[in-house]
Scaffold this active site. Sequence first.
Site: not given
Ligand code: RB5
Length: 144
Positions: A11, A68-70, A101, A136
């Site tokens: 994203d 993505c961000g996290t 695994h 596995h």
């Molecule tokens: C975007 O701001 C953020 O929410 C997305 O990249 C992600 O971290 C969601 O899990």
Amino acid sequence: MSQDAIAIASDHAGFEVKNEMSKLLAELGHAVVDLGANGPESVDYPDFADAMAVALSDGRASQGVLICGTGIGISIAANRHRHVRAARCCDATDARLARQHNDANVLVLGSRTSGSETARDCVLAFLNTEFEGGRHQRRIDKMS
Ligand code: RB5
């Protein structure tokens, strides 16, 4: 020699890391299937997880990298597809075990939680590790 094609998608939050990892994959000799995002404008990560699922099922790529961000949202979205085994990895050990695994076919990274060097280590460990099979495989079969 040309390696298997790898799909990559993110994203907006993962856009810069996507470009860095794309470059790394190309340097390693892989054909890179870039599924976007194409810039820092806000987009919705499930759309890119879905695009990854399609790229894996239609054979454009054998493995993928999602960011993505996290790494959390995009891995939740990707794992709604039965043929996707997306593993959010925070270090090279995660990435190695996700292959050994779990036969993960998608590496997931968090751009806000992992630095570029860690992301790079994860990509290298993911690509250089084989699935161990055996017990596995039985567990993977139960999810398919
Ligand atoms: C975007 O701001 C953020 O929410 C997305 O990249 C992600 O971290 C969601 O899990």
